[in-house]
Design a protein around this motif. Sequence first.
Motif, short mmCIF file in Angstrom:
data_model
loop_
_atom_site.label_atom_id
_atom_site.label_comp_id
_atom_site.label_asym_id
_atom_site.label_seq_id
_atom_site.Cartn_x
_atom_site.Cartn_y
_atom_site.Cartn_z
N PRO A 101 0.84 -1.19 0.00
CA PRO A 101 0.00 0.00 0.00
C PRO A 101 0.88 1.25 0.00
N ASP A 102 0.39 2.28 -0.60
CA ASP A 102 1.13 3.53 -0.67
C ASP A 102 0.93 4.28 0.65
N ILE A 103 1.70 3.83 1.66
CA ILE A 103 1.52 4.36 3.01
C ILE A 103 1.72 5.88 3.04
N GLN A 104 2.79 6.29 2.36
CA GLN A 104 3.11 7.72 2.36
C GLN A 104 1.97 8.53 1.76
N GLY A 105 1.52 8.06 0.59
CA GLY A 105 0.44 8.75 -0.10
C GLY A 105 -0.83 8.77 0.74
N MET A 106 -1.12 7.62 1.37
CA MET A 106 -2.34 7.55 2.16
C MET A 106 -2.27 8.55 3.31
N GLN A 107 -1.07 8.65 3.88
CA GLN A 107 -0.92 9.56 5.02
C GLN A 107 -1.08 11.00 4.58
N THR A 108 -0.46 11.33 3.45
CA THR A 108 -0.51 12.71 2.98
C THR A 108 -1.96 13.11 2.66
N VAL A 109 -2.62 12.24 1.88
CA VAL A 109 -3.96 12.61 1.41
C VAL A 109 -5.01 12.36 2.48
N GLY A 110 -4.90 11.21 3.15
CA GLY A 110 -6.00 10.82 4.02
C GLY A 110 -5.63 10.73 5.48
N GLY A 111 -4.44 11.18 5.83
CA GLY A 111 -3.98 11.04 7.22
C GLY A 111 -4.98 11.57 8.23
N ALA A 112 -5.45 12.78 7.97
CA ALA A 112 -6.37 13.41 8.92
C ALA A 112 -7.68 12.63 9.00
N ALA A 113 -8.12 12.15 7.85
CA ALA A 113 -9.40 11.44 7.82
C ALA A 113 -9.29 10.09 8.54
N ILE A 114 -8.16 9.40 8.34
CA ILE A 114 -7.97 8.12 9.03
C ILE A 114 -7.94 8.37 10.54
N ASP A 115 -7.19 9.41 10.89
CA ASP A 115 -7.09 9.79 12.30
C ASP A 115 -8.46 10.05 12.91
N ALA A 116 -9.26 10.80 12.16
CA ALA A 116 -10.59 11.17 12.67
C ALA A 116 -11.46 9.93 12.82
N PHE A 117 -11.33 9.01 11.85
CA PHE A 117 -12.12 7.78 11.91
C PHE A 117 -11.69 6.94 13.12
N ARG A 118 -10.38 6.83 13.30
CA ARG A 118 -9.88 6.03 14.42
C ARG A 118 -10.37 6.61 15.74
N THR A 119 -10.26 7.93 15.86
CA THR A 119 -10.70 8.57 17.10
C THR A 119 -12.19 8.34 17.33
N SER A 120 -12.97 8.39 16.23
CA SER A 120 -14.41 8.27 16.40
C SER A 120 -14.81 6.86 16.86
N VAL A 121 -14.05 5.84 16.49
CA VAL A 121 -14.43 4.49 16.93
C VAL A 121 -13.64 4.00 18.15
N TYR A 122 -12.39 4.49 18.30
CA TYR A 122 -11.57 3.98 19.40
C TYR A 122 -11.42 4.99 20.54
N GLY A 123 -11.86 6.23 20.31
CA GLY A 123 -11.56 7.26 21.29
C GLY A 123 -10.16 7.78 21.03
N PRO A 124 -9.80 8.87 21.73
CA PRO A 124 -8.51 9.51 21.45
C PRO A 124 -7.33 8.63 21.88
#
Lengths: 634, 688
Positions: free
Chosen positions: A527-550
């Motif tokens: 997977p293009d980890i770098q690309g995913m982080q650049t483009v979707g890092g914030a969104a992944i973070d937000a999703f993780r926080t919403s299901v796992y808590g901070p």
Amino acid sequence: MADYNYDAEDVDADEEGFEREFIPTRDNVVFLIDVQHSIFESAGLKDTEGFEETDTWFDVALRVAREFLKMHIISSDSDKIAVVFYGTRVTENANNFENIFTLQDLDEPSAQRIRDLEAVREQDFVDRVGSAPEKSPEHLRNGLWAAQQLLHTGSSKAYKRVLIFTNDANPPGTSKQADNFRELIMARATTLHEANVTVEVLPLVKPEQSFPMAFWNHIVHAGEDAETGTSFSEGADTLYRLQSLPGLLRQRGYRKRTAGKARWIFPEGFQLAVAMYALIQPATKSTPVYLHAIKNEPLRIESALICQDTGAILTEVPKRMFPKKADAEKLAGRILPVIISTQELRELKIVKDPGLYLLGFKPRSCLRPWHTWRQSTFVYPDERAMPGSTTAFIALHEAMLQSDRMAVCTYVRTRNSEPRLVALVAAQEEKDDYGEQVSPPGMHMLHLCFADDIRTPESDPNLVGTDFPKASEDQIAAAEAMIEKLSMGESAYVGMFQNPMLQRHYQVLEALALGELPPEVDDRLQPDIQGMQTVGGAAIDAFRTSVYGPDYDEPGFGAKKPTAGNKRPAPEEEAALMEALEGIDYEGLAAKGALGRLKVDELKKYLKAKGLKQTGKKDEVIQRITEHMEKGKT
Amino acid sequence: MAKSLAVFAIDVGTHMHAYGDLVAETLRTLFLSKALNKPRDECCILYYGTTGTKNAVHDEMAAQGDPGEYLHITVQQPLQPPNASFLMLNMPKGGGNSDFVDAVTVAADSINRALQARPELEKANVGKEIVLLSNFHAKVREDGIDEFVESLVESLQSKAVSLHVISLDNAASGRQEEKEVNTTMLSKLLKEVKHKQTHVQTPAELLGLFKCKEYSNTAYYAGPFTIGNMMTMRVKIAKKAKKETLPATGLYSEKSRAADASHDVLREREYKDASDPDAMVPPEERAKAYKYGKQYVPVQPEDEAYLAYRPDRGISLMGFLDAESIPQHYHMKDPWVMVPEKGNERSGLAMSALVHAMARKEQVAVILFVPRVSETGGANAATCVGYPLLGSGQQPDCLVLNHLPFAEDMRVAKFASLDEKPDLMPSTSQLDQMRSLVETMDLFADTREALLPDLTANPVIHRFYSYMASQAADKDYPLPAPHEDVLINETFEPRPAVISKAANVLHKLPEHLHVEKKELVLDGAQLKEEAKPVEETAFSLEGAAASSVETVGTSDPVGDFEVLLKEGNPDVAFSSLPPAVFTLVDNSLGERNYDKAVRAVVAMRTAAEELDRGQTFNTFLGELASKYEHDRQHRNFWQFIIRERVMLVGNPEEAESFFKQHSGAKEEEAVAPMEVNEDEEDEFAGMD
């Protein structure tokens, strides 16, 4: 192998056989490369598409040939390929056609040939071969002739193709004799077609440049008879722009071959003829063979069936036993084995004549993602087998598309096949922006599962439990936002990744074949980890926080590695541990043999601080501590 | 210890007699499969509605002076691993009156007794089930039943016994009133008990009721599913479907008549020097090699590890795509499901959110799946497509995975547009015919979806088990003809209900669409398979090694052919002679090889006549004619054939006309002889 051998190992072989039989006969291909001076102009293609920006058209053509060889080694190594230049200064070919240089004869690809192609450099070429001083229509004519002779030496049953690489839109030229030359070239092209050779042209022009195909269209379609409809099922095509190497190989790598024919039989007697094509064919590693260690020749493997009671070699084994011995022994006489003849076994399995039998139609939405068990087969009308089939097929195809329905049929492939159910899904033709077909019109035959094949692990409490949390609207919204960011977009296509297992296998083999050290292979299938982080890092973070808590993430493999027992704790943790340890006199207790008085938790603290494994029963834990102390003393 | 206990409570009362044979077939298939595949499972057969009575509850109550209870219930086979006596061929035709509540009570009692005798069976991992099969036409008694059912429910709950109710529903049978009363009572019973209910409407559904082999669902992969390097879900991946093959049979030798004969057959494999057929090559002189193009590359054991691709184990997201951009025909293999880790609330939530979001946005996930990495064999990596599958009360939200093709697997080919030839386009009325066909040949003709894969049994495997079970019970049991096999008919043949709706259109089709009927010409692979004989041959030659004995070569084709026939390898002989002939002729300098080739053709014809393989030879002769009759270079070869008067095998008239048709040679310009390619190889080599 007999067709209904039910031994466990044979069942696999049987299965394999099913796959293998779809592999058609071989390809013979001649690369015919126009080497007039202009071929050394820079191509200006993008390196993202597999070419280097500094590549000239000459480099591009050779690179395509090389990749083509490699691809055929992986997917079908009995194909034969030749590389020929036309319009050369030096003449070198079996038939002494002028201005033709055969770089590589028609033969199976090998590591050395790939390496040789890699070694061809422009300067070397100019010195050794060179371009003819002036361009001439004779060059192409001789080239076609040479290609035909090469293909003639090849196997008669192979599919034969000539791929022409050129940047010349009008080889006959504009002189007075142009018409005459055109006739001569056409005559050669017609002979090629009569010998069942397909001609394809790959214009070497920059992406934005236009390339008049008037002349080449005639060459490609020479000798075609509009009446017989040959071009209909063959679908000859003219132009493919050399913009992307993977795209080119995908489009031009193999000639289309039928994998079987069938009659589509409707209830009450109506029939039409169809042909099957294996457009998806799993490529696998070559299976190892055994060589004579000294002679380096392949060994012959003979297998024989030996009767254990008499030691006789059996020419046939007409009886079978069910269950087989090992299983029967497990049953310990509860159910006695059945001895039956192979003929009976055959009658159990072979219950219907070959054919495709229409059972009815269903909405396409009835097909669920788990309903298929193997790759699909493409189905196209076979006008030659039964004239009129195409019209009927088109009408049915259209009717199925309009109602969004699929046909369900019984399919019996050969006289030795058991019937299976299949679904035929109509597919529309799709073309890209250049008018190039990207997916063909016809039907895809999907091989359906039976209930006996389908399992329901998702509703097995032993696997999934009984408590299923449901995400809230906010959480779903966070996931949707993430999905949006992580879209692979329009440029993604099926088959965009190379198989790293095959690539690795063959790259290393290539090196070994040349006596070189195995190369390091870069892994593109990640997977293009770098690309995913650049483009979707914030969104992944937000999703993780919403299901796992901070500040929480589920542990990955890293945290579960078996080395955990030996891991040193983090510094601050270690300090806390040492503090806790100070409160207990482990050494003293051990000396008295009184470690057992401590709680397991307290014992484990010691282990943790010393970086030892913490698992096991209390006895084992004490044992481990004692051993550690003994070691420390010595 | 037993893995599961199951009591089959079968209604055999008067209203069930019509189903007797089907029920017996279903059960004996099931019991044989259980014995083979789940040998530790224990089963009990209980009939109710029997004329007589034989059960422990009745006996107990009779001993207490109440002989009128639990009559007409017969425990046919006590709880035990199924054996030959379970494979009964006939169901009793009962004449007694009993109801399902009593039957379930006796069934529960037999489980209770087993648990008392063997307390270790009480463990939760030992499944306990009562399978109740009836059409529910025998009306349940009504007085005092409510309290009775209550205590039955309690008893079932306390021992964690689940119920599987199989209801034979035939709307035409009448007795709807009785059925309604029973259904009400049944739902009271099921309300508090773990259960499964199956409604069976057709004989095929009854026969396919039980899968031919039950699998326990084990995780093939358990671990993290990573999204970028920022998020992890704990998941498990298990097979969602796998093609079930026919069970294995063993070779059985009858050579020995001795009483203690083992009848075993051993498959022995020998490695031999290709140039010296008698020399065995010991393991230390064998070197492993892989083919690379035309080369064989020896690979030392220490190099073997280099060949393997070894990424990190795991499963990770590569991105999302529009669902419609991955049509299902790209699926490569059998499907998997990815479920959240059991009992992991967080991962369950994350998966649920992801699956719902994907479903709403009509997206699929592209996933890199590396379930295993071994030190020697490397990884098994795949790119998968993941489809959202919304959960329910019984299952979590999860993803269904299937393998996508790699670049190497794709064979892109072009086909003419369907509208390319205007004269082949269907007319409006032809199109209308097909439209109405697609509409009327509706697989929902019975109101329910016919041939739903999840509910359609594989007739061939069920036929196999059913026949084997019958044979085990009675050696003289005949093999039913395929057209008498209910499952085969209902699965593989068009259904009368479907056809009758479409009969009008189907009859008119040939009038509207003229398709010329021709004999189907099978291509090479299919022909070859057809030519296979029924017998297993003794010496089969394997491997890629080429040798003169393995196939018919070009140096002595007739000799090779005869050797192969003698060795009992006629299919190899017949399939490899033609390519040898083609090679000989194609490579012939002038007419040098023609004689040899003609002799080979003649030898094949003689053998074809003897071995009844006329069709194979005729096809070959036809191929020769079409290839060489008008071939500029080698047309003289065809003249050789004609001169030898090599004819088709079979019908003399056909042979004569074929001969006449192809014997008139035309004069054409002579062409210079071509270069000879010595490397020409066996045409079919790639296909073996």
